[in-house]
Design a protein around this motif. Structure first.
Motif, PDB file in Angstrom:
ATOM      1  N   VAL A 114      98.297  56.032   3.795  1.00 44.30           N
ATOM      2  CA  VAL A 114      98.476  54.851   4.653  1.00 44.30           C
ATOM      3  C   VAL A 114      97.989  55.182   6.062  1.00 44.30           C
ATOM      4  O   VAL A 114      97.350  54.356   6.725  1.00 44.30           O
ATOM      5  CB  VAL A 114      99.962  54.418   4.653  1.00 44.30           C
ATOM      6  CG1 VAL A 114     100.220  53.319   5.680  1.00 44.30           C
ATOM      7  CG2 VAL A 114     100.383  53.961   3.251  1.00 44.30           C
ATOM      8  N   LEU A 115      98.253  56.423   6.530  1.00 44.34           N
ATOM      9  CA  LEU A 115      97.798  56.792   7.874  1.00 44.34           C
ATOM     10  C   LEU A 115      96.267  56.805   7.953  1.00 44.34           C
ATOM     11  O   LEU A 115      95.683  56.349   8.945  1.00 44.34           O
ATOM     12  CB  LEU A 115      98.365  58.159   8.277  1.00 44.34           C
ATOM     13  CG  LEU A 115      97.968  58.615   9.682  1.00 44.34           C
ATOM     14  CD1 LEU A 115      98.449  57.638  10.750  1.00 44.34           C
ATOM     15  CD2 LEU A 115      98.505  60.008   9.981  1.00 44.34           C
ATOM     16  N   ASP A 116      95.613  57.301   6.892  1.00 46.02           N
ATOM     17  CA  ASP A 116      94.135  57.268   6.880  1.00 46.02           C
ATOM     18  C   ASP A 116      93.662  55.822   7.055  1.00 46.02           C
ATOM     19  O   ASP A 116      92.679  55.553   7.752  1.00 46.02           O
ATOM     20  CB  ASP A 116      93.592  57.810   5.550  1.00 46.02           C
ATOM     21  CG  ASP A 116      93.819  59.312   5.388  1.00 46.02           C
ATOM     22  OD1 ASP A 116      93.849  60.005   6.406  1.00 46.02           O
ATOM     23  OD2 ASP A 116      93.967  59.769   4.235  1.00 46.02           O
ATOM     24  N   MET A 166     101.083  59.187  15.676  1.00 50.20           N
ATOM     25  CA  MET A 166     100.747  60.168  14.641  1.00 50.20           C
ATOM     26  C   MET A 166     100.385  61.476  15.324  1.00 50.20           C
ATOM     27  O   MET A 166     100.073  61.502  16.514  1.00 50.20           O
ATOM     28  CB  MET A 166      99.562  59.713  13.802  1.00 50.20           C
ATOM     29  CG  MET A 166      98.265  59.663  14.530  1.00 50.20           C
ATOM     30  SD  MET A 166      96.959  60.140  13.425  1.00 50.20           S
ATOM     31  CE  MET A 166      95.619  60.359  14.533  1.00 50.20           C
ATOM     32  N   SER A 167     100.467  62.559  14.542  1.00 55.04           N
ATOM     33  CA  SER A 167     100.010  63.835  15.095  1.00 55.04           C
ATOM     34  C   SER A 167      99.537  64.755  13.979  1.00 55.04           C
ATOM     35  O   SER A 167      98.354  64.976  13.796  1.00 55.04           O
ATOM     36  CB  SER A 167     101.119  64.485  15.918  1.00 55.04           C
ATOM     37  OG  SER A 167     100.674  65.695  16.444  1.00 55.04           O
ATOM     38  N   CYS A 168     100.481  65.282  13.167  1.00 53.40           N
ATOM     39  CA  CYS A 168     100.132  66.405  12.278  1.00 53.40           C
ATOM     40  C   CYS A 168      99.353  66.017  11.020  1.00 53.40           C
ATOM     41  O   CYS A 168      98.632  66.809  10.463  1.00 53.40           O
ATOM     42  CB  CYS A 168     101.406  67.124  11.869  1.00 53.40           C
ATOM     43  SG  CYS A 168     102.449  66.127  10.775  1.00 53.40           S
ATOM     44  N   ARG A 169      99.508  64.806  10.532  1.00 52.51           N
ATOM     45  CA  ARG A 169      98.929  64.323   9.265  1.00 52.51           C
ATOM     46  C   ARG A 169      99.396  65.175   8.069  1.00 52.51           C
ATOM     47  O   ARG A 169      98.722  65.244   7.061  1.00 52.51           O
ATOM     48  CB  ARG A 169      97.389  64.306   9.327  1.00 52.51           C
ATOM     49  CG  ARG A 169      96.862  63.411  10.414  1.00 52.51           C
ATOM     50  CD  ARG A 169      95.362  63.533  10.547  1.00 52.51           C
ATOM     51  NE  ARG A 169      94.685  63.025   9.353  1.00 52.51           N
ATOM     52  CZ  ARG A 169      93.476  63.402   8.999  1.00 52.51           C
ATOM     53  NH1 ARG A 169      92.815  64.280   9.710  1.00 52.51           N
ATOM     54  NH2 ARG A 169      92.914  62.893   7.918  1.00 52.51           N
ATOM     55  N   SER A 170     100.523  65.850   8.215  1.00 47.26           N
ATOM     56  CA  SER A 170     100.989  66.753   7.153  1.00 47.26           C
ATOM     57  C   SER A 170     102.482  66.615   6.872  1.00 47.26           C
ATOM     58  O   SER A 170     103.100  67.555   6.380  1.00 47.26           O
ATOM     59  CB  SER A 170     100.715  68.209   7.540  1.00 47.26           C
ATOM     60  OG  SER A 170      99.404  68.362   7.991  1.00 47.26           O
ATOM     61  N   ALA A 171     103.090  65.505   7.237  1.00 46.60           N
ATOM     62  CA  ALA A 171     104.526  65.280   7.006  1.00 46.60           C
ATOM     63  C   ALA A 171     105.389  66.350   7.654  1.00 46.60           C
ATOM     64  O   ALA A 171     106.376  66.799   7.097  1.00 46.60           O
ATOM     65  CB  ALA A 171     104.831  65.177   5.502  1.00 46.60           C
ATOM     66  N   ILE A 172     104.960  66.792   8.844  1.00 46.32           N
ATOM     67  CA  ILE A 172     105.704  67.835   9.547  1.00 46.32           C
ATOM     68  C   ILE A 172     106.257  67.333  10.885  1.00 46.32           C
ATOM     69  O   ILE A 172     107.409  67.596  11.226  1.00 46.32           O
ATOM     70  CB  ILE A 172     104.798  69.067   9.808  1.00 46.32           C
ATOM     71  CG1 ILE A 172     104.455  69.747   8.480  1.00 46.32           C
ATOM     72  CG2 ILE A 172     105.473  70.064  10.740  1.00 46.32           C
ATOM     73  CD1 ILE A 172     103.392  70.810   8.597  1.00 46.32           C
ATOM     74  N   CYS A 173     105.459  66.582  11.634  1.00 48.45           N
ATOM     75  CA  CYS A 173     105.892  66.234  12.997  1.00 48.45           C
ATOM     76  C   CYS A 173     106.846  65.046  13.040  1.00 48.45           C
ATOM     77  O   CYS A 173     107.603  64.886  13.990  1.00 48.45           O
ATOM     78  CB  CYS A 173     104.683  65.958  13.885  1.00 48.45           C
ATOM     79  SG  CYS A 173     103.861  64.388  13.521  1.00 48.45           S
ATOM     80  N   GLY A 174     106.815  64.205  12.004  1.00 44.89           N
ATOM     81  CA  GLY A 174     107.744  63.071  11.940  1.00 44.89           C
ATOM     82  C   GLY A 174     107.350  61.888  12.802  1.00 44.89           C
ATOM     83  O   GLY A 174     108.133  60.959  12.963  1.00 44.89           O
ATOM     84  N   SER A 175     106.132  61.872  13.344  1.00 48.36           N
ATOM     85  CA  SER A 175     105.823  60.800  14.305  1.00 48.36           C
ATOM     86  C   SER A 175     105.239  59.541  13.679  1.00 48.36           C
ATOM     87  O   SER A 175     105.205  58.503  14.325  1.00 48.36           O
ATOM     88  CB  SER A 175     104.879  61.324  15.389  1.00 48.36           C
ATOM     89  OG  SER A 175     103.698  61.801  14.807  1.00 48.36           O
ATOM     90  N   CYS A 176     104.802  59.577  12.415  1.00 50.82           N
ATOM     91  CA  CYS A 176     104.032  58.440  11.890  1.00 50.82           C
ATOM     92  C   CYS A 176     104.867  57.484  11.037  1.00 50.82           C
ATOM     93  O   CYS A 176     104.304  56.692  10.282  1.00 50.82           O
ATOM     94  CB  CYS A 176     102.842  58.950  11.074  1.00 50.82           C
ATOM     95  SG  CYS A 176     103.362  59.777   9.545  1.00 50.82           S
ATOM     96  N   ALA A 177     106.202  57.539  11.143  1.00 50.66           N
ATOM     97  CA  ALA A 177     107.018  56.666  10.290  1.00 50.66           C
ATOM     98  C   ALA A 177     106.825  55.196  10.666  1.00 50.66           C
ATOM     99  O   ALA A 177     106.827  54.838  11.847  1.00 50.66           O
ATOM    100  CB  ALA A 177     108.480  57.064  10.398  1.00 50.66           C
ATOM    101  N   ILE A 212     108.552  54.628   5.595  1.00 50.07           N
ATOM    102  CA  ILE A 212     107.816  55.750   4.973  1.00 50.07           C
ATOM    103  C   ILE A 212     107.188  56.599   6.065  1.00 50.07           C
ATOM    104  O   ILE A 212     107.073  56.157   7.209  1.00 50.07           O
ATOM    105  CB  ILE A 212     106.665  55.266   4.050  1.00 50.07           C
ATOM    106  CG1 ILE A 212     105.661  54.416   4.859  1.00 50.07           C
ATOM    107  CG2 ILE A 212     107.175  54.521   2.843  1.00 50.07           C
ATOM    108  CD1 ILE A 212     104.286  54.390   4.266  1.00 50.07           C
ATOM    109  N   LEU A 213     106.748  57.797   5.697  1.00 49.11           N
ATOM    110  CA  LEU A 213     105.844  58.547   6.571  1.00 49.11           C
ATOM    111  C   LEU A 213     104.440  58.126   6.157  1.00 49.11           C
ATOM    112  O   LEU A 213     104.042  58.345   5.006  1.00 49.11           O
ATOM    113  CB  LEU A 213     105.983  60.052   6.339  1.00 49.11           C
ATOM    114  CG  LEU A 213     107.149  60.795   6.967  1.00 49.11           C
ATOM    115  CD1 LEU A 213     106.982  62.290   6.713  1.00 49.11           C
ATOM    116  CD2 LEU A 213     107.283  60.502   8.440  1.00 49.11           C
ATOM    117  N   ALA A 214     103.687  57.543   7.098  1.00 49.17           N
ATOM    118  CA  ALA A 214     102.371  57.002   6.736  1.00 49.17           C
ATOM    119  C   ALA A 214     101.421  58.092   6.244  1.00 49.17           C
ATOM    120  O   ALA A 214     100.535  57.830   5.427  1.00 49.17           O
ATOM    121  CB  ALA A 214     101.771  56.264   7.929  1.00 49.17           C
TER     122      ALA A 214
HETATM  123  S1  FES Z   1     101.559  62.499  11.353  1.00 51.01           S
HETATM  124 FE1  FES Z   1     103.101  64.039  11.441  1.00 51.01          FE
HETATM  125  S2  FES Z   1     104.515  63.408   9.968  1.00 51.01           S
HETATM  126 FE2  FES Z   1     102.906  62.009   9.723  1.00 51.01          FE
END
Ligand code: FES
Ligand code: SF4
Ligand code: SF4
Length: 313
Positions: free
Chosen positions: A32-34, A51-62, A70-72
């Motif tokens: 979804v983030l892509d 958004m930041s990490c694109r790896s489900a780590i930073c938590g910013s893209c919910a 969801i986490l995008a």
């Molecule tokens: S961009 Fe970091 S958790 Fe989705």
């Protein structure tokens, strides 16, 4: 092509939010983030989201996708799209939108601060560090995985009606310290967490477990804090009394004594609380919803007692 219906909001240009549609070629594996990035980078650069990490780590893209947080960056668009190949994206719930999908996290962080998310231990520090055994760490391992994404906070039913509720993320964070073998404030913590707005205001809906992208799974952590509060003897509140009355009733007869539980929950000496039950009782009576006056045990009550004994209760 997948249709993305995105809730747009820019108070500087228009006071009311509105939906805008974009088409994206969401091939297999695309998140979804892509897709949001594709929209921002090739169709409308004014679209705002975090958004930041694109790896489900930073938590910013919910965000909310088709009604649930969801986490995008963690979810593939083809798995989220409905049967019309549409994904409706909205900002997280229970937080004020600032612009498009960006929401104000201040109340979320204020509640995390309220549970004092740091170790309390005034004993002299050892030379290196305060250690834990693997078994001790396992008690706080799940809560430690929270990435503060706010997905649970967004979809918590209690927060929709009660801003005072600490919410699933803060309560999961509280368990991280209540359950920490090195922390010296367990009693103080569970007393505070048993006040209005704390653990006992959770309605056990389990929504936060469904939404959490990590093993933190707040409702299970809330249950652990409830158990700690009961173990520490913090019983002087409606929630603890309710839990104890519930357990006592099932242990005694195999079923709930619905005449007794409300009275025991508010407390026998709480005159105001007892008086408040009267109108509810009258309404139940008028609607024919009152439980039988005589409480009877189920046939298998002895089996239930045996289960309690085996559980050491
Ligand atoms: S961009 Fe970091 S958790 Fe989705
Ligand atoms: S289980 Fe409790 S904290 Fe979790 S979403 Fe439901 S009411 Fe909120
Ligand atoms: S508990 Fe889960 S859903 Fe809630 S903020 Fe932490 S990681 Fe996100």
């Amino acid at each position: 092509m997948t249709t993305f219906r995105i809730k747009r909001y820019n108070p500087e240009k228009q006071p009311e939010p509105y939906f805008e549609e974009f088409k994206v070629d969401a091939t297999e594996g695309i998140t979804v983030l892509d897709c949001l990035n594709d929209i921002k980078w090739t169709q409308d650069g004014t679209l705002s989201y975090r958004m930041s990490c694109r790896s489900a780590i930073c938590g910013s893209c919910a965000v909310k996708a088709n009604g649930h947080a969801i986490l995008a960056c963690q979810r593939q668009a083809e798995h989220i799209a409905d049967k019309d190949d549409t994904v409706t994206i909205e900002p997280l719930g229970n937080m004020k939108p600032i612009k498009d999908l960006v929401v104000d996290f201040k109340p979320f962080w204020d509640k995390i601060d309220k549970v004092k998310p740091y170790l309390h231990n005034d004993t002299p520090a050892p030379e290196k560090e305060r250690t834990q055994s693997p078994e001790e760490f396992r008690l706080i391992d799940d809560a430690s995985t929270c990435i503060m994404c706010g997905a649970c906070y967004s979809d918590c039913n209690v927060l929709e009606v009660d801003d005072n509720f600490l919410g699933p993320a803060a309560l999961a964070k509280a368990q991280r310290f209540v359950g920490d073998s090195r922390d010296k404030s367990t009693l103080e913590r569970v007393k505070e967490l048993s006040e209005p707005g704390g653990i006992w205001d959770c309605t056990h809906c389990g929504e936060c477990v469904e939404r959490c992208p990590k093993p933190a799974q707040p409702f299970y952590r809330i249950k652990e804090v409830m158990a700690s509060a009961l173990e520490e003897g913090v019983h002087n509140n409606n929630g603890a009394r309710h839990a104890l009355s519930f357990t006592k009733s099932v242990k005694h007869s195999g079923r709930l004594n619905e005449n007794q539980i409300p009275v025991e929950s508010v407390g026998f000496f709480n005159i105001k609380g007892l008086l408040e039950l009267i109108p509810i009782g009258i309404r139940m009576l008028l609607k024919g919803k009152t439980p039988p006056i005589l409480h009877r045990s189920i046939k298998e009550a002895d089996d239930v007692k045996r289960i309690y004994r085996e559980l050491g209760e």
